[in-house]
Scaffold this motif. Structure first.
Motif, PDB file in Angstrom:
ATOM      1  N   GLY A  77      64.067  -0.869  41.418  1.00  0.00           N
ATOM      2  CA  GLY A  77      63.132  -1.860  41.930  1.00  0.00           C
ATOM      3  C   GLY A  77      63.646  -3.281  41.820  1.00  0.00           C
ATOM      4  O   GLY A  77      63.337  -4.125  42.662  1.00  0.00           O
ATOM      5  N   LEU A  78      64.421  -3.555  40.763  1.00  0.00           N
ATOM      6  CA  LEU A  78      64.949  -4.908  40.548  1.00  0.00           C
ATOM      7  C   LEU A  78      66.366  -5.069  41.087  1.00  0.00           C
ATOM      8  O   LEU A  78      66.944  -6.158  40.997  1.00  0.00           O
ATOM      9  CB  LEU A  78      64.918  -5.248  39.054  1.00  0.00           C
ATOM     10  N   GLY A  79      66.931  -3.981  41.615  1.00  0.00           N
ATOM     11  CA  GLY A  79      68.283  -4.050  42.155  1.00  0.00           C
ATOM     12  C   GLY A  79      69.346  -4.270  41.103  1.00  0.00           C
ATOM     13  O   GLY A  79      70.322  -4.998  41.327  1.00  0.00           O
ATOM     14  N   LEU A  80      69.181  -3.628  39.926  1.00  0.00           N
ATOM     15  CA  LEU A  80      70.109  -3.822  38.817  1.00  0.00           C
ATOM     16  C   LEU A  80      70.841  -2.525  38.498  1.00  0.00           C
ATOM     17  O   LEU A  80      70.314  -1.436  38.709  1.00  0.00           O
ATOM     18  CB  LEU A  80      69.345  -4.291  37.565  1.00  0.00           C
ATOM     19  N   PRO A  81      72.045  -2.627  37.950  1.00  0.00           N
ATOM     20  CA  PRO A  81      72.749  -1.413  37.492  1.00  0.00           C
ATOM     21  C   PRO A  81      72.005  -0.782  36.313  1.00  0.00           C
ATOM     22  O   PRO A  81      71.313  -1.484  35.549  1.00  0.00           O
ATOM     23  CB  PRO A  81      74.117  -1.930  37.068  1.00  0.00           C
ATOM     24  N   LEU A  82      72.159   0.518  36.151  1.00  0.00           N
ATOM     25  CA  LEU A  82      71.500   1.249  35.065  1.00  0.00           C
ATOM     26  C   LEU A  82      72.553   1.893  34.172  1.00  0.00           C
ATOM     27  O   LEU A  82      73.479   2.552  34.648  1.00  0.00           O
ATOM     28  CB  LEU A  82      70.577   2.328  35.628  1.00  0.00           C
ATOM     29  N   LEU A  83      72.408   1.690  32.865  1.00  0.00           N
ATOM     30  CA  LEU A  83      73.230   2.376  31.865  1.00  0.00           C
ATOM     31  C   LEU A  83      72.309   3.279  31.056  1.00  0.00           C
ATOM     32  O   LEU A  83      71.261   2.834  30.589  1.00  0.00           O
ATOM     33  CB  LEU A  83      73.930   1.367  30.955  1.00  0.00           C
ATOM     34  N   GLU A  84      72.704   4.544  30.895  1.00  0.00           N
ATOM     35  CA  GLU A  84      71.864   5.516  30.196  1.00  0.00           C
ATOM     36  C   GLU A  84      72.545   6.003  28.922  1.00  0.00           C
ATOM     37  O   GLU A  84      73.718   6.364  28.945  1.00  0.00           O
ATOM     38  CB  GLU A  84      71.554   6.715  31.105  1.00  0.00           C
ATOM     39  N   TRP A  85      71.789   6.015  27.834  1.00  0.00           N
ATOM     40  CA  TRP A  85      72.255   6.556  26.562  1.00  0.00           C
ATOM     41  C   TRP A  85      71.242   7.602  26.124  1.00  0.00           C
ATOM     42  O   TRP A  85      70.143   7.268  25.689  1.00  0.00           O
ATOM     43  CB  TRP A  85      72.384   5.444  25.533  1.00  0.00           C
ATOM     44  N   HIS A  86      71.608   8.878  26.272  1.00  0.00           N
ATOM     45  CA  HIS A  86      70.717   9.978  25.913  1.00  0.00           C
ATOM     46  C   HIS A  86      70.999  10.393  24.471  1.00  0.00           C
ATOM     47  O   HIS A  86      72.080  10.891  24.150  1.00  0.00           O
ATOM     48  CB  HIS A  86      70.913  11.146  26.880  1.00  0.00           C
TER      49      HIS A  86
END
Length: 308
Positions: A77-86
């Motif tokens: 929605g904000l047009g930002l990259p996503l980093l995921e830490w599971h």
């Protein structure tokens, strides 16, 4: 000193517009939901409050209520990259910063590899390092933090608060030039420390009511028959409200169930079974342990006894 409107216009005429002067739009980012995710008004308020405060957003709720997906939708929605830490039960907080591969360095030194002279060759940045080192704002998801050891949140207090950490092997400090939007999810399996909670903006995602769940279904199944949705959700909420149920089916599970109903091309009438019917149609999508299956079998047996 304040500028009159005329003086302000004269200043802009001489110096140019804010964009030409290198000034950026100071308006804060605002999440307004997305076409692929039904965000309730209180959830939208919570997201924007966390962004405004520059605090991590701690999201709790039943499993399957869209906590992880929320971070992805914020990024989209904000047009930002996503980093995921599971996070897993064996995850350590230090892994979110970086990992130093001393074993590989020792092996390379024995082989005479020239790479051993630069310790940076053996440091693997973690999700927090990548988020802090990003050139622009990113969304960082720390997923299911309650799976880790009880000390895990405490070990991240300073790093999340100051948005910096020290790398002992190189003697450098990694500092975020732009604070990331941090979303932390929890299934409430463990209580989180008070010191950690103080640094977060908290929101609990309640299980959706029938109206909200109908909207969620419409997003995932645009062409589904309204009568089938009404019949299915009526039965679904009856199942959830059954006394003694060990595990209540979640939002993701009702979506799986509806996907099966659509695939089987069932009609609402197919769901209206006799009270003596043993189990709901395609119950394996909703009931996930033998205790709950046996519960419905007992209820059906009791219903048959009352009818005889």
């Amino acid at each position: 000193m304040t500028l009159s409107r005329r003086n302000l216009l004269n200043r802009r005429a001489l110096l140019g517009s804010p964009a030409e002067m290198g000034e950026t739009d100071a308006r804060p980012m605002k999440f307004e939901g997305s076409a692929d995710y039904v965000a309730t008004p209180d959830l939208t308020v919570a997201v924007n409050a966390a962004i405004a405060l520059e605090r991590p957003l701690l999201v709790k709720g039943e499993p399957g209520t869209g906590k992880t997906e929320l971070a992805r939708q914020i990024a989209a929605g904000l047009g930002l990259p996503l980093l995921e830490w599971h996070v897993k039960s064996t995850t350590k907080a230090a892994q979110g910063l970086y990992e130093y591969d001393a074993v590989s360095r020792l092996r390379d030194s024995q082989l005479g590899d020239a790479r051993v002279h630069d310790v940076r060759n053996y440091i693997r940045p973690g999700p927090l390092w990548k988020a802090f080192g990003s050139e622009g704002k990113v969304v960082l998801l720390i997923d299911e933090i309650d799976k880790a050891d009880i000390e895990f949140p405490n070990d991240l207090l300073q790093e999340l608060d100051r948005m910096e950490f020290f790398v002992y092997e190189t003697g450098e400090t990694v500092r975020a030039e732009t604070r990331p939007i941090v979303v932390i999810t929890s299934n409430n399996e463990k209580e989180l420390p008070d010191a950690f909670l103080r640094r977060c903006f908290f929101h609990y995602i309640r299980f959706p009511d029938e109206e909200t769940l109908t909207r969620i279904v419409a997003v995932h199944f645009p062409g589904i028959k309204p009568r089938l949705v009404r019949a299915a959700l009526t039965e679904f909420f009856q199942i959830r409200e059954t006394p003694g149920l060990r595990k209540k089916p979640s939002t993701s599970e009702v979506l799986d169930w509806l996907k099966l109903l659509v695939a089987e091309d069932l009609d609402p009438e197919d769901l209206r079974q006799e009270a003596t019917a043993v189990l709901p149609r395609l119950h394996g999508a909703l009931l996930k342990n033998e205790q709950d299956v046996h519960l419905f079998e007992r209820l059906a047996f009791m219903a048959r006894g009352r009818r005889s």
